[in-house]
Scaffold this active site. Structure first.
Site, PDB file in Angstrom:
ATOM      1  N   ASP A  75     -14.231  15.018  -7.168  1.00 35.88           N
ATOM      2  CA  ASP A  75     -12.919  15.453  -7.626  1.00 35.88           C
ATOM      3  C   ASP A  75     -12.565  16.776  -6.941  1.00 35.88           C
ATOM      4  OD1 ASP A  75     -10.694  16.404  -9.036  1.00 35.88           O
ATOM      5  OD2 ASP A  75     -11.325  15.315 -10.833  1.00 35.88           O
ATOM      6  N   LEU A  76     -11.481  16.771  -6.211  1.00 38.25           N
ATOM      7  CA  LEU A  76     -11.102  17.968  -5.444  1.00 38.25           C
ATOM      8  C   LEU A  76     -10.678  19.135  -6.331  1.00 38.25           C
ATOM      9  CD1 LEU A  76      -9.137  16.306  -2.516  1.00 38.25           C
ATOM     10  CD2 LEU A  76     -11.242  17.632  -2.314  1.00 38.25           C
ATOM     11  N   ASN A  96      -3.470  19.045  -9.895  1.00 35.67           N
ATOM     12  CA  ASN A  96      -4.037  17.965  -9.079  1.00 35.67           C
ATOM     13  C   ASN A  96      -3.433  17.891  -7.671  1.00 35.67           C
ATOM     14  OD1 ASN A  96      -6.142  16.013  -9.304  1.00 35.67           O
ATOM     15  ND2 ASN A  96      -4.578  14.446  -9.015  1.00 35.67           N
ATOM     16  N   ASN A 104      -7.034   6.864  -9.152  1.00 35.70           N
ATOM     17  CA  ASN A 104      -5.960   5.876  -8.997  1.00 35.70           C
ATOM     18  C   ASN A 104      -6.335   4.832  -7.947  1.00 35.70           C
ATOM     19  OD1 ASN A 104      -3.454   4.876  -9.850  1.00 35.70           O
ATOM     20  ND2 ASN A 104      -2.412   5.761  -8.074  1.00 35.70           N
ATOM     21  N   LYS A 118       5.197  18.868  -3.626  1.00 37.41           N
ATOM     22  CA  LYS A 118       5.278  18.600  -2.175  1.00 37.41           C
ATOM     23  C   LYS A 118       5.927  19.786  -1.462  1.00 37.41           C
ATOM     24  CE  LYS A 118       3.184  14.738  -2.250  1.00 37.41           C
ATOM     25  NZ  LYS A 118       1.805  14.704  -1.805  1.00 37.41           N
ATOM     26  N   ILE A 133      -1.976   4.374   0.643  1.00 39.34           N
ATOM     27  CA  ILE A 133      -1.717   4.718   2.043  1.00 39.34           C
ATOM     28  C   ILE A 133      -3.026   5.136   2.726  1.00 39.34           C
ATOM     29  CG2 ILE A 133      -0.287   6.088   3.619  1.00 39.34           C
ATOM     30  CD1 ILE A 133       1.649   6.552   1.235  1.00 39.34           C
ATOM     31  N   SER A 161       6.792  14.038   1.482  1.00 41.48           N
ATOM     32  CA  SER A 161       7.671  12.959   1.026  1.00 41.48           C
ATOM     33  C   SER A 161       9.126  13.290   1.311  1.00 41.48           C
ATOM     34  CB  SER A 161       7.458  12.806  -0.483  1.00 41.48           C
ATOM     35  OG  SER A 161       8.481  12.034  -1.052  1.00 41.48           O
ATOM     36  N   ASP A 186      17.518   9.147  -9.732  1.00 46.32           N
ATOM     37  CA  ASP A 186      17.606   8.411  -8.460  1.00 46.32           C
ATOM     38  C   ASP A 186      18.721   8.980  -7.583  1.00 46.32           C
ATOM     39  OD1 ASP A 186      15.575   6.573  -8.630  1.00 46.32           O
ATOM     40  OD2 ASP A 186      16.794   5.016  -9.561  1.00 46.32           O
ATOM     41  N   TYR A 230       6.528  16.654  -9.566  1.00 48.91           N
ATOM     42  CA  TYR A 230       5.896  15.997  -8.411  1.00 48.91           C
ATOM     43  C   TYR A 230       6.565  16.444  -7.111  1.00 48.91           C
ATOM     44  CZ  TYR A 230       4.985  12.513  -4.835  1.00 48.91           C
ATOM     45  OH  TYR A 230       4.668  11.908  -3.643  1.00 48.91           O
ATOM     46  N   LEU A 287     -11.424   8.332  -7.468  1.00 47.86           N
ATOM     47  CA  LEU A 287     -11.141   7.014  -8.049  1.00 47.86           C
ATOM     48  C   LEU A 287     -10.204   7.094  -9.257  1.00 47.86           C
ATOM     49  CD1 LEU A 287     -14.754   5.507  -7.781  1.00 47.86           C
ATOM     50  CD2 LEU A 287     -12.824   4.975  -6.306  1.00 47.86           C
TER      51      LEU A 287
HETATM   52  P1  NAD Z   1      -2.551   6.651  -4.343  1.00 47.45           P
HETATM   53  O1  NAD Z   1      -2.513   7.098  -5.755  1.00 47.45           O
HETATM   54  O2  NAD Z   1      -2.694   5.192  -4.087  1.00 47.45           O
HETATM   55  O3  NAD Z   1      -3.713   7.406  -3.550  1.00 47.45           O
HETATM   56  C1  NAD Z   1      -4.130   8.701  -3.856  1.00 47.45           C
HETATM   57  C2  NAD Z   1      -5.643   8.702  -3.934  1.00 47.45           C
HETATM   58  O4  NAD Z   1      -6.077  10.033  -4.215  1.00 47.45           O
HETATM   59  C3  NAD Z   1      -6.195   7.801  -5.042  1.00 47.45           C
HETATM   60  O5  NAD Z   1      -7.193   6.959  -4.515  1.00 47.45           O
HETATM   61  C4  NAD Z   1      -6.772   8.778  -6.063  1.00 47.45           C
HETATM   62  O6  NAD Z   1      -7.884   8.246  -6.733  1.00 47.45           O
HETATM   63  C5  NAD Z   1      -7.102   9.996  -5.200  1.00 47.45           C
HETATM   64  N1  NAD Z   1      -7.077  11.264  -5.925  1.00 47.45           N
HETATM   65  C6  NAD Z   1      -6.112  11.730  -6.752  1.00 47.45           C
HETATM   66  N2  NAD Z   1      -6.462  12.925  -7.247  1.00 47.45           N
HETATM   67  C7  NAD Z   1      -7.666  13.244  -6.703  1.00 47.45           C
HETATM   68  C8  NAD Z   1      -8.540  14.342  -6.837  1.00 47.45           C
HETATM   69  N3  NAD Z   1      -8.285  15.362  -7.666  1.00 47.45           N
HETATM   70  N4  NAD Z   1      -9.702  14.356  -6.140  1.00 47.45           N
HETATM   71  C9  NAD Z   1     -10.008  13.316  -5.317  1.00 47.45           C
HETATM   72  N5  NAD Z   1      -9.218  12.229  -5.169  1.00 47.45           N
HETATM   73  C10 NAD Z   1      -8.060  12.199  -5.855  1.00 47.45           C
HETATM   74  O7  NAD Z   1      -1.229   7.223  -3.631  1.00 47.45           O
HETATM   75  P2  NAD Z   1      -0.586   6.838  -2.239  1.00 47.45           P
HETATM   76  O8  NAD Z   1       0.633   6.044  -2.486  1.00 47.45           O
HETATM   77  O9  NAD Z   1      -1.632   6.309  -1.330  1.00 47.45           O
HETATM   78  O10 NAD Z   1      -0.110   8.266  -1.769  1.00 47.45           O
HETATM   79  C11 NAD Z   1      -0.912   9.080  -0.931  1.00 47.45           C
HETATM   80  C12 NAD Z   1      -0.211  10.393  -0.700  1.00 47.45           C
HETATM   81  O11 NAD Z   1       1.086  10.153  -0.140  1.00 47.45           O
HETATM   82  C13 NAD Z   1       0.036  11.225  -1.956  1.00 47.45           C
HETATM   83  O12 NAD Z   1      -0.128  12.579  -1.634  1.00 47.45           O
HETATM   84  C14 NAD Z   1       1.487  10.925  -2.286  1.00 47.45           C
HETATM   85  O13 NAD Z   1       2.069  11.966  -3.011  1.00 47.45           O
HETATM   86  C15 NAD Z   1       2.086  10.816  -0.899  1.00 47.45           C
HETATM   87  N6  NAD Z   1       3.311  10.009  -0.855  1.00 47.45           N
HETATM   88  C16 NAD Z   1       3.308   8.709  -1.322  1.00 47.45           C
HETATM   89  C17 NAD Z   1       4.483   7.964  -1.305  1.00 47.45           C
HETATM   90  C18 NAD Z   1       4.505   6.564  -1.828  1.00 47.45           C
HETATM   91  O14 NAD Z   1       5.589   6.027  -2.052  1.00 47.45           O
HETATM   92  N7  NAD Z   1       3.362   5.909  -2.037  1.00 47.45           N
HETATM   93  C19 NAD Z   1       5.663   8.519  -0.792  1.00 47.45           C
HETATM   94  C20 NAD Z   1       5.620   9.830  -0.296  1.00 47.45           C
HETATM   95  C21 NAD Z   1       4.430  10.557  -0.329  1.00 47.45           C
HETATM   96  N1  UFG Z   2      14.370   0.251  -8.583  1.00 42.56           N
HETATM   97  C1  UFG Z   2      14.914  -0.735  -9.386  1.00 42.56           C
HETATM   98  N2  UFG Z   2      14.102  -1.317 -10.300  1.00 42.56           N
HETATM   99  C2  UFG Z   2      12.791  -0.982 -10.442  1.00 42.56           C
HETATM  100  C3  UFG Z   2      12.244   0.028  -9.610  1.00 42.56           C
HETATM  101  C4  UFG Z   2      13.075   0.632  -8.690  1.00 42.56           C
HETATM  102  O1  UFG Z   2      16.098  -1.048  -9.288  1.00 42.56           O
HETATM  103  O2  UFG Z   2      12.124  -1.547 -11.308  1.00 42.56           O
HETATM  104  C5  UFG Z   2      15.237   0.900  -7.576  1.00 42.56           C
HETATM  105  C6  UFG Z   2      15.378   2.397  -7.791  1.00 42.56           C
HETATM  106  O3  UFG Z   2      16.412   2.676  -8.695  1.00 42.56           O
HETATM  107  C7  UFG Z   2      15.665   2.876  -6.363  1.00 42.56           C
HETATM  108  C8  UFG Z   2      14.889   1.872  -5.498  1.00 42.56           C
HETATM  109  O4  UFG Z   2      14.647   0.746  -6.315  1.00 42.56           O
HETATM  110  O5  UFG Z   2      17.018   2.729  -6.115  1.00 42.56           O
HETATM  111  C9  UFG Z   2      13.581   2.438  -4.984  1.00 42.56           C
HETATM  112  O6  UFG Z   2      12.832   2.908  -6.094  1.00 42.56           O
HETATM  113  P1  UFG Z   2      11.284   3.287  -5.978  1.00 42.56           P
HETATM  114  O7  UFG Z   2      10.853   3.771  -7.322  1.00 42.56           O
HETATM  115  O8  UFG Z   2      10.534   2.168  -5.372  1.00 42.56           O
HETATM  116  O9  UFG Z   2      11.292   4.456  -4.911  1.00 42.56           O
HETATM  117  P2  UFG Z   2      11.966   5.898  -5.008  1.00 42.56           P
HETATM  118  O10 UFG Z   2      12.814   6.021  -3.792  1.00 42.56           O
HETATM  119  O11 UFG Z   2      12.598   6.146  -6.290  1.00 42.56           O
HETATM  120  O12 UFG Z   2      10.683   6.838  -4.983  1.00 42.56           O
HETATM  121  C10 UFG Z   2       9.780   6.836  -3.916  1.00 42.56           C
HETATM  122  C11 UFG Z   2       8.371   7.233  -4.372  1.00 42.56           C
HETATM  123  C12 UFG Z   2       8.331   8.668  -4.835  1.00 42.56           C
HETATM  124  C13 UFG Z   2       8.922   9.579  -3.807  1.00 42.56           C
HETATM  125  C14 UFG Z   2      10.326   9.090  -3.471  1.00 42.56           C
HETATM  126  C15 UFG Z   2      10.987   9.909  -2.412  1.00 42.56           C
HETATM  127  O13 UFG Z   2       7.958   6.404  -5.424  1.00 42.56           O
HETATM  128  O14 UFG Z   2       6.981   9.044  -5.000  1.00 42.56           O
HETATM  129  O15 UFG Z   2      10.257   7.756  -2.982  1.00 42.56           O
HETATM  130  O16 UFG Z   2      12.354   9.640  -2.418  1.00 42.56           O
HETATM  131  F1  UFG Z   2       9.018  10.837  -4.285  1.00 42.56           F
END
Ligand code: NAD
Ligand code: UFG
Length: 346
Positions: A64-65, A106, A41, A160, A18, A131, A305, A156, A39
């Site tokens: 690293d934060l 973290n 992830n 949040k 994101i 989230s 879920d 996790y 880096l």
């Molecule tokens: P991501 O893992 O792709 O990005 C996170 C970035 O933070 C990575 O590039 C990683 O290298 C960096 N990072 C992690 N720990 C660090 C540290 N200690 N110091 C410096 N950098 C660090 O994840 P994302 O999907 O882009 O998610 C971004 C944010 O949004 C996260 O806080 C995540 O919890 C939140 N979020 C994501 C989702 C989702 O579905 N992707 C949903 C809700 C909330």
């Molecule tokens: N699902 C499958 N097969 C898969 C993966 C997922 O059927 O291989 C289903 C899950 O059961 C769920 C839906 O697809 O019903 C969405 O699953 P995701 O794992 O893609 O997403 P989630 O809603 O479970 O989780 C996401 C983020 C989390 C965040 C959450 C908030 O990955 O970080 O939304 O609800 F916390």
């Protein structure tokens, strides 16, 4: 309108999924972006993707934060940061159950470290990645921002909730400090250029990367976790939102902070489309836009879920003035385009 040209914005985790899309939108809006990422992830190639899209290479610091000593000099040099978009965190729900301490360190310690540094440079504009997981299994749908926060089912999710509480507490004691917490629903898809997207390590936990990896042949079959939920087709419902729409919400939120438009110095917004789609509907959308059949199989439910989660986005639409523009089909098309691009690169 904010004059953005000389406004320096720190994006932590800016090379992540994101974060990278948000950096693109911030640069397109004229902000001067500095990225801090360890880096853990993401990869440095993402910087190239951002450059290809925007024509600008943002300043990047591999830090690293978790390390107060390492980040101190960074904030000393960048004492002119006007706003922070804080993405850096770990996000794998299952892994957080296995490694709770790592997750608290973290995700929570890093937040505290950043906030302490911001205090010293008097930066008062903060956007936090929260989230929809904080709502758990909501009592009613669609989910508004006033829906009760449910006990977290994973470390996790708890990070949040704790992070939101920390920010709320700071905003009470320091009225000048302004925060917007954005509660994302399910971000999916990729930039339409195919230069940046999601890079899941190992076996994807999330639905959409699992679909695209199955279609491209990296995975044999998509497991669909349960078809006996109390929904129309029996599969779970989520609010899938294009990652570019999510990214744009940050630009709007940042302008709101910089222009002091907030109604209170701590605000929360749902970031979703307002539409729920079942797992089978997502598969159907993928099949339609890519014109191919997906190999999938209904298996047992996945632990943890929730049945249904989709947003009431009225608050973001009216108060923030932001609305999701892309459809599920757009997101599936872009996710597939991205999958094909990364596979041909390797
Ligand atoms: P991501 O893992 O792709 O990005 C996170 C970035 O933070 C990575 O590039 C990683 O290298 C960096 N990072 C992690 N720990 C660090 C540290 N200690 N110091 C410096 N950098 C660090 O994840 P994302 O999907 O882009 O998610 C971004 C944010 O949004 C996260 O806080 C995540 O919890 C939140 N979020 C994501 C989702 C989702 O579905 N992707 C949903 C809700 C909330
Ligand atoms: N699902 C499958 N097969 C898969 C993966 C997922 O059927 O291989 C289903 C899950 O059961 C769920 C839906 O697809 O019903 C969405 O699953 P995701 O794992 O893609 O997403 P989630 O809603 O479970 O989780 C996401 C983020 C989390 C965040 C959450 C908030 O990955 O970080 O939304 O609800 F916390």
């Amino acid at each position: 309108m904010t004059q953005t040209n000389n406004i320096k914005v720190l994006v932590t985790g800016g090379l992540g999924y994101i974060g990278s899309h948000t950096v693109v939108e911030l640069q397109n809006a004229g902000f001067n972006v500095v990225i801090l990422d360890n880096l853990s992830n993401s990869t440095i190639d993402v910087l190239e993707g951002i450059t290809k899209i925007t024509g600008i290479t943002p300043d990047f610091y591999s830090l690293d934060l978790r390390s107060k000593e390492d980040i101190k000099p960074f904030f000393k040099t960048h004492s002119d940061i006007s706003g922070v978009v804080h993405f850096a965190a770990s996000k794998a729900v299952g892994e957080s159950v296995q490694k709770p301490l790592f997750y608290y360190q973290n995700n929570v310690t890093t937040l505290i470290n950043v906030l302490q540094e911001l205090k010293s440079i008097e930066c008062q504009n903060f956007i936090f990645s929260s989230s929809c997981t904080v709502y758990g299994e909501a009592d009613s749908l669609p989910i508004t921002e006033t829906s009760p926060i449910k006990p977290a089912v994973s470390p996790y999710g708890n990070t949040k909730q704790i992070s939101e509480e920390i920010l709320r507490d700071i905003c009470v004691i320091n009225r000048k400090f302004k925060t917007v917490a954005l509660r994302y629903f399910n971000p999916i898809g990729a930039h339409s250029s195919g230069y940046i997207g999601e890079l899941p390590l190992g076996v994807p936990q999330n639905l959409v990367p699992y679909i695209t990896q199955t279609a491209i042949g990296v995975r044999e079959q998509l497991p669909v976790f349960g078809d006996d939920y109390p929904t129309e087709d029996g599969t779970c419902i989520r609010d899938y939102i294009h990652v570019v729409d999510v990214a744009k919400a940050h630009v709007v939120a940042l302008n709101r902070l910089l222009n002091s438009q907030q109604e209170s110095n701590y605000e929360v917004f749902n970031i979703g489309t307002g539409n729920g789609s079942s797992v089978l509907q997502v598969i159907e959308s993928f099949e339609e836009v890519t014109n191919q059949k997906l190999n999938y199989k209904i298996v047992d439910r996945r632990l943890g879920d929730v049945t249904s989660a989709y947003a009431d986005t009225t608050k973001a639409n009216t108060i923030l003035g932001w609305k999701a523009r892309f459809s599920l089909d757009d997101a599936m098309r872009d996710a597939w385009n991205w999958e094909k691009k990364i596979r041909t690169k390797k």
